[in-house]
Design an enzyme around this catalytic site. Sequence first.
Site, PDB file in Angstrom:
ATOM      1  N   ASP A 266       0.741  -1.368  -0.017  1.00 55.24           N
ATOM      2  CA  ASP A 266       0.140  -0.021   0.050  1.00 55.24           C
ATOM      3  C   ASP A 266       0.872   0.940  -0.012  1.00 55.24           C
ATOM      4  OD1 ASP A 266      -2.190   1.829  -0.046  1.00 55.24           O
ATOM      5  OD2 ASP A 266      -3.389   0.774   1.584  1.00 55.24           O
TER       6      ASP A 266
HETATM    7  C1  NOJ Z   1      -3.978   3.961  -0.030  1.00 55.06           C
HETATM    8  C2  NOJ Z   1      -5.489   2.897   0.157  1.00 55.06           C
HETATM    9  O1  NOJ Z   1      -5.233   2.103   1.385  1.00 55.06           O
HETATM   10  C3  NOJ Z   1      -5.405   1.989  -0.858  1.00 55.06           C
HETATM   11  O2  NOJ Z   1      -6.593   1.408  -1.014  1.00 55.06           O
HETATM   12  C4  NOJ Z   1      -5.265   2.860  -2.288  1.00 55.06           C
HETATM   13  O3  NOJ Z   1      -5.297   1.837  -3.225  1.00 55.06           O
HETATM   14  C5  NOJ Z   1      -3.860   3.483  -2.525  1.00 55.06           C
HETATM   15  N1  NOJ Z   1      -3.789   4.172  -1.277  1.00 55.06           N
HETATM   16  C6  NOJ Z   1      -3.431   4.153  -3.831  1.00 55.06           C
HETATM   17  O4  NOJ Z   1      -4.254   5.368  -3.748  1.00 55.06           O
END
Ligand code: NOJ
Length: 738
Positions: A266
């Site tokens: 993430d």
């Molecule tokens: C953080 C989030 O937890 C995730 O769901 C998302 O895909 C990414 N950022 C990218 O934006």
Amino acid sequence: MNDSHYDFNHLDPEIEAQVETLLARMTLEEKVGQMNQVSPHWGGGELEDAVRRGEVGSVLNVWSVERINQLQRVAVEKSRLGIPLIVGTDVIHGYRTIFPIPLAEASTWDPDLLERAARAAADEAAATGTDWIFAPMVDVARDPRWGRIAEGAGEDPYLGSVLARARVRGFQSQGLAGGKKIVACPKHYVAYGAAEGGKDYNTVDISERTLRDIYLPPFKAALDEGAGSIMSSFNEIAGVPASCNAFILRQILREEFEWHGVVLSDYDAIGELIQHGVAADLKEAARKAILAGEDIDMMGHAFPKHLVELVREGQVPEALIDAAVRRILRLKFMLGIFEHPYTAEELASQVLLKPEYRDLALEVAQKSIVLLKNAPLEDGGAPALPLQSNARIALVGPLADDRAELLGCWACAGRAEDVETVLEGFRAVLGAGADLTYVKGCALEGDEDLDIEGAVAAAEAADAAVVVLGESAMMSGEAHSRAYLGLPGHQRALLEAVVAACALEGKPVVVILMSGRPLVLTWMKEHVPAILQAWHGGIRAGRAVADVVFGAVTPSGKLVASFPRTEGQIPVYYAHKSTGRPVDERGVIQFNREHKSQYLDESTLPLYGFGYGLSYTTFEYTDLAVQTPEVSMDGTLVVSATVTNTGERCGDEIVQLYIQDLVGEVTRPVRELKGFQRIALQPRERQRVTFEVPVANLGFHGLEMAYGVEVGNFKVWIAPHAYAGLEGRFTVVGSDES
Ligand code: NOJ
């Protein structure tokens, strides 16, 4: 490959050969470049240079097809090896045609519909250059304080698994715009929804059994359906953050599931190993993450800065880098990006917001609305809903004429101007001659636009008041947890005033609730005759609400996450354990008091439980038959019941099958969903509903942590929701006894 969608888990020898040839030509630096994912704002305008040098393998959330093509041209035409970028986007509930939030979509209990919605989203995403969709979010969520409950399918692993499969099929559909293929990315692996206190990013400390029985199944289902990537989560699990957790990334994914897809961290989560306190610096974070099994570093800067050095120092074997890069290149080949790196720039205008996608968004919104309450105003009278279309209506509340908030969290390329408001929906359904007055009454939060007197006056002058209340889009989603789950700002005061005015004159008040999570509605349930949970319903929310309020559509959604009576009950969910002192049995008496698992000052039941939702018609369940009172471990449980539409309108009913394993070597939930069917019945029509459930699906992880089914007695229910139903019994016997 499947007929309707791509399965990215089947290795193709031709592609494997292409991967090996390319890998053999790559320098270590170029390999590490493939493991670096960046946002378009990365590097202060030097992104092109980094792409040219082969230092970037993928980009995320680039909102223009021109910009994507521009970057792709640099990768393909200017970098030494010409390896194309893979473009990832957060397409959570639609790309430009915004559907209801996923929690609402799940409330349709309609996998086929959600597959079509995911396909539409993927088609629009493909038309704008996306290769990779960062969804479905398949985190089981049992805490409505957690803002990200909005993004998933609610509290149940079985329903979550069925819907995860449907969404993967939709995203990875064949025949998308421009002949493009898209890969899904189930997230956030794993147990992210179990954050303590419902606080985003918070500590998770669950048992391995809970991990395997509750949190893993939707991921396994998504991967089995062919998802070619997975995103690891921000949280720690029992002391080890997911981004450096070899147990979940290597043992479970690679050894147990034998899955070959790409693991993506993430956003900055590898870098955050420092804040977690398991890495002293970014270099250690990079080392731990690659050793544990991360393939791509999303904006953590750890891999691009340190992997080359770690390999040269002998701290990381190059074979690990090769394995990760193999998976990344394989995905790029499978997606066909090498042959077709560019997206035709005129495609978007042909695909985005197509009429059939707007219609689909309307159907999903209609079916996602849950009728929580519909009481008559007087004993024996007609229920408050649907309202007569010739009634004089006072439409009140901060969300009655709002566009942007109806998009909900993670609205991707959605635009407020695309949204139909409730006021517009009412006008469209009621026509020009309607007697419709709109008063905002108050803002969602804060003191602006406060006009409770105006709202009361409008209600007094009308035959019925419809009050549209709830949360703003930004009150749910990532980093938006709430400790209080009531109505924000002056909304409760507005509602109380309108209810008081209408009660005096015996007029109906209908609440339309738009939120990203279950709210605490205890006061509302007591005082308001009719409540429709309409969530953040996307671009067609206003029309969908109007169709339901005036009866063109009979509500049919059912809850997928429990609504607590008070925040103090959380977590409250249907599939809880019995405990040694269950609340519904006589407790042990000690010190003159009954000792059992309960609160002194509140019920243990939710206000509205899992699977619950009313209709404008009524359904009766009769004649349960367990066709297999004894069934072998490798057999199939067969249970049926008759469901009759006993009301005056046609309607859909979501018929649910639950079981309880009465004695196990470890404790089992009091009920577990194992099947459901959405059926449509005309007035007086009846249908025999039969469920066939492989006994293999009734298992759990036992003492030794192996999955299996135990012989013994079970209860089974065919039910309208998790707290009701016709009850039967069956016994699972050893294979040779049957
Ligand atoms: C953080 C989030 O937890 C995730 O769901 C998302 O895909 C990414 N950022 C990218 O934006």
